[in-house]
Write an enzyme that holds these catalytic residues in place. Structure first.
Site, PDB file in Angstrom:
ATOM      1  N   ASP A 319       9.837  -7.832  29.490  1.00 25.32           N
ATOM      2  CA  ASP A 319       9.015  -9.029  29.339  1.00 25.32           C
ATOM      3  C   ASP A 319       8.513  -9.413  30.720  1.00 25.32           C
ATOM      4  O   ASP A 319       8.725  -8.684  31.700  1.00 25.32           O
ATOM      5  CB  ASP A 319       9.817 -10.163  28.666  1.00 25.32           C
ATOM      6  N   HIS A 389       2.920 -10.024  28.152  1.00 19.65           N
ATOM      7  CA  HIS A 389       4.347 -10.064  28.516  1.00 19.65           C
ATOM      8  C   HIS A 389       4.728  -8.911  29.451  1.00 19.65           C
ATOM      9  O   HIS A 389       5.847  -8.410  29.387  1.00 19.65           O
ATOM     10  CB  HIS A 389       5.211 -10.033  27.252  1.00 19.65           C
ATOM     11  N   GLU A 454       1.068 -12.512  21.722  1.00 20.23           N
ATOM     12  CA  GLU A 454       0.664 -13.570  22.643  1.00 20.23           C
ATOM     13  C   GLU A 454      -0.214 -13.125  23.805  1.00 20.23           C
ATOM     14  O   GLU A 454      -0.029 -13.565  24.933  1.00 20.23           O
ATOM     15  CB  GLU A 454       1.912 -14.282  23.188  1.00 20.23           C
TER      16      GLU A 454
HETATM   17  C1  TNX Z   1       7.457 -16.933  21.198  1.00 22.25           C
HETATM   18  S1  TNX Z   1       6.770 -15.404  18.821  1.00 22.25           S
HETATM   19  C2  TNX Z   1       7.542 -15.667  21.710  1.00 22.25           C
HETATM   20  C3  TNX Z   1       8.479 -15.415  22.819  1.00 22.25           C
HETATM   21  C4  TNX Z   1       9.207 -16.641  23.250  1.00 22.25           C
HETATM   22  C5  TNX Z   1       9.549 -17.498  22.055  1.00 22.25           C
HETATM   23  C6  TNX Z   1      10.350 -18.725  22.371  1.00 22.25           C
HETATM   24  C7  TNX Z   1       6.722 -14.278  19.927  1.00 22.25           C
HETATM   25  C8  TNX Z   1       6.445 -12.971  19.433  1.00 22.25           C
HETATM   26  N1  TNX Z   1       6.911 -14.565  21.221  1.00 22.25           N
HETATM   27  O1  TNX Z   1       7.827 -14.787  23.879  1.00 22.25           O
HETATM   28  O2  TNX Z   1      10.336 -16.245  23.915  1.00 22.25           O
HETATM   29  O3  TNX Z   1       8.372 -17.882  21.411  1.00 22.25           O
HETATM   30  O4  TNX Z   1      10.819 -19.347  21.194  1.00 22.25           O
END
Ligand code: TNX
Length: 658
Positions: A319, A389, A454
């Site tokens: 990440d 990420h 994301e």
């Molecule tokens: C969303 S939902 C993320 C993560 C975070 C998390 C915290 C998703 C695929 N990604 O990167 O750690 O929320 O709750």
């Protein structure tokens, strides 16, 4: 006497539509601090007030200075002020963490303590102050067995009636099977793992017996479905039937739960259990990037998963905040990208402070984890989270992965502005193919997870390479660029006999073929939509399955709450299917998983607190037919299960709310 050197007090006030934070740094040390800056971690956007400088904000890592007072002499204090959304700090978990002051030349770093705060006055949730200021009032640990713990009462549900996940059918009869010291068994090849596990977990010596007079008899029953088993416990014989190794192993999990061991004697109540799973994919995702969880913690987690018939371990290995997997072709990924702190390529995040923090799994570690998992019928799904990420990879190999001329401006959910790989650079493909060569070599399972979650708006917009690439391929959106990269990797994985898995955003740009399986996290309907559209779906809707969410509204309850809070009833109430699922769609809904992100989870005890007992609720939803599920029945079985967990030293959240 005050031997605390640097203490930072927070005064939180709601003013208009903002939360204003007044930060006082008290220098109780003997050192005069010159050219100081205050650093801490807060994953929310902030705005400095007059007199305060926001020097940088990278992910959660904030550096503040004063525009007036560059010296902080011993014995004095200084105030900084910033503001943010009202929702920025509402709970203990939201407070800035990992405070320290950097000062002088050469730069030195002094940790600071969190002093006073007035969280109680602005918290929106019900506040139950913790007694000692730091201890969590909801924890039950092994030290509390019998008193504050689950406290299995004499009349509570035990043995065969307390199995989690709830079996398809259970009949209890009179009598017990009891054995001391030596258990003889008559096995078959498919039962080998089950027998090894039982031998490992029970205080008995287990010995194969050629005769059918053995005390425990394992036999193939080809009429049973995959993973199903039939368990019959009689005073003189335990017989176990299954059609495959997983079925025998699942029976062993039931036997272990129902066993009552005292010294070298074990007793089982008599009865018959017929059992088969609802879903064949029953998983847990563990984020080992935001905080590093040791190999031993991973092994223990696998042990606990197996006890509740969970059979897929989704291992979030990379990440923005860390690359945790040794890659021989790119040693810099773990030499640099596995570490955070001052002087490292990655800044401190989530409270890890100025010192070197991190860790990674060597190839040997991975092999150990994979075989430990396999011995427990668990398949490991490695996740290399791309193209978003990816800050740890980008900072480890910038010469390879960064396009200098890319002037795109973006800011993702975690506030990074430089964490996305570029799908127009040939080096990105070379890098990922090489990484995947090693990943496929290390992990024997069916899936490789490539993240895809994301990716922020604005990315690639000002990249000359992407503009050219888009023109060449006739692409119109960033989604198509992401899709192009993922399609290439899907084909690459397919050439190695592997399937691509991703978060639900992996289908953006519509470039993947339907061999892709996605984790539907955005809600229940998206799971239905994607399954109906032809993708394999593993359901993990955040409001029910994200075990990094806080249990309830209590401001002292640890966890995030962006998707709401998630107590046991919420978690247990998760039904991932909908009436809109088509017949084919239902077949493509292959299972579900719990998800533990670890921004706030650093220590093993914190990890267990978030997992237990909610993981048992997830395990039951994944295994038990919806018509056999019942919250009060589940809750009645929990004290027995929690006592078993406590005996293993597992920390869990208490059910009662003091
Ligand atoms: C969303 S939902 C993320 C993560 C975070 C998390 C915290 C998703 C695929 N990604 O990167 O750690 O929320 O709750």
């Amino acid at each position: 006497m005050n031997n605390r050197q640097l203490v930072v007090d927070f005064d939180l006030q709601r003013e208009d539509d903002e939360l204003v934070v007044r930060v006082t740094i008290n220098n109780h040390s003997q050192v005069d601090l010159d050219d100081w800056t205050l650093k801490f971690d807060l994953p929310k956007a902030i705005r400095p007030h007059e007199g305060t400088r926001l020097i940088s904000h990278i992910g959660s890592h904030v550096t503040l200075g004063s525009s007036q007072q560059t010296a902080l002499p011993s014995g004095e204090q200084v105030e900084l002020v910033f503001s943010g959304a009202v929702s920025m700090i509402q709970r203990l978990s939201d407070l800035p963490r990992g405070l320290y002051v950097s000062h002088g030349e050469p730069l030195a770093h002094l940790r600071a303590e969190l002093g006073s705060h007035n969280l109680e006055t602005i918290a929106t949730g019900r506040v139950i102050p913790s007694s000692g200021g730091s201890t969590n009032p909801h924890v039950a640990a092994s030290t509390e067995i019998g008193s504050a713990g689950a406290g299995a009462a004499a009349d509570s549900v035990t043995g065969l009636q307390a199995i989690v996940p709830r079996p398809t059918s259970t009949q209890v009869s009179a009598g017990v099977f009891s054995v001391a010291n030596l258990l003889t068994y008559h096995g078959c090849a498919e039962a080998r793992l089950a027998i090894v596990w039982l031998t490992d977990m029970l205080p008995l010596e287990c010995q194969a017996s050629e005769t059918s007079a053995a005390a425990m008899d394992f036999a193939i029953n080809p009429d049973l479905v995959e993973e199903a088993y039939l368990l019959r416990i009689e005073p003189q014989l335990i017989s176990i039937q299954a059609a495959d190794a997983a079925g025998f192993f699942n029976a062993a999990a039931t036997l272990l739960q129902a066993s009552d061991a005292v010294n070298n004697a074990v007793r089982w109540p008599c009865g018959v259990i017929e059992d088969r799973p609802r879903f064949n994919f029953r998983g847990l995702m563990l984020d080992c990037a935001r905080h590093f969880h040791s190999k031993d913690t991973v092994l223990r987690t696998l042990d606990l998963m197996a006890q509740f018939k969970l059979n897929r371990f989704h291992w979030h290995l990379t990440d923005d905040e860390g690359w945790r997997l040794e890659i021989q072709a790119f040693p810099q990924l773990t030499e640099r990208g596995a570490w955070r702190g001052e002087g490292e390529v990655l800044e401190a995040q989530f409270g890890t402070g100025p010192g070197r923090y991190g860790g990674f799994y060597s190839r040997d570690d991975v092999q150990e984890v994979v075989s430990y998992a396999a011995a427990r019928q668990i398949e490991v799904i490695p996740e290399i989270d791309i193209p978003g990420h990816s800050r740890a990879a980008l900072k480890s190999c910038p010469e390879l992965l960064v396009e200098e001329a890319d002037a795109s401006q973006y800011c993702g959910a975690q506030l990074y502005t430089d964490n996305v790989l570029n799908p127009a650079l040939p080096a990105t493909y070379q890098f990922l193919h090489t990484v995947l060569d090693e990943v496929c070599d290390l992990f024997p399972g069916e899936y490789v997870h490539l993240g895809a979650d994301e990716v922020p708006d604005g990315v690639w917009q000002q990249s000359p390479a992407c503009s050219e690439f888009m023109a060449e391929h006739g692409y119109e959106s960033a989604h198509e660029l992401q899709g192009h990269l993922l399609r290439d990797l899907q084909a690459y994985l397919a050439s190695k006999g592997k399937k691509l898995m991703g978060w639900e955003e992996a289908v953006h740009g519509d470039k993947l073929d339907h061999t892709a399986t996605v984790n539907a996290w955005g809600g229940i309907p998206i799971g239905t939509e994607l399954a109906n559209a032809g993708y394999g779906v593993v359901a993990c809707a955040a409001p029910f399955a994200y075990l990094d969410l806080a249990w309830d509204e209590n401001a002292f309850e640890p966890g995030y709450y962006w998707a709401g809070t998630c107590d046991l009833a919420t978690c247990y109430g998760y039904e991932p299917t909908t009436p809109e699922l088509t017949h084919d769609g239902a077949h493509r809904m292959i299972g579900m998983q719990a998800v533990l992100w670890s921004e706030l989870v650093r220590e093993p005890a914190e990890l267990e607190y978030m997992l237990f007992p909610r993981l048992l609720a997830m395990a039951e939803t994944a295994w038990t037919a919806p018509s056999d599920k019942d919250l009060s029945n589940f809750v009645a079985r929990l004290p027995f299960q929690l006592t078993r967990l406590e005996l293993q030293g597992v920390v869990h959240r208490r059910l009662d709310d003091r």
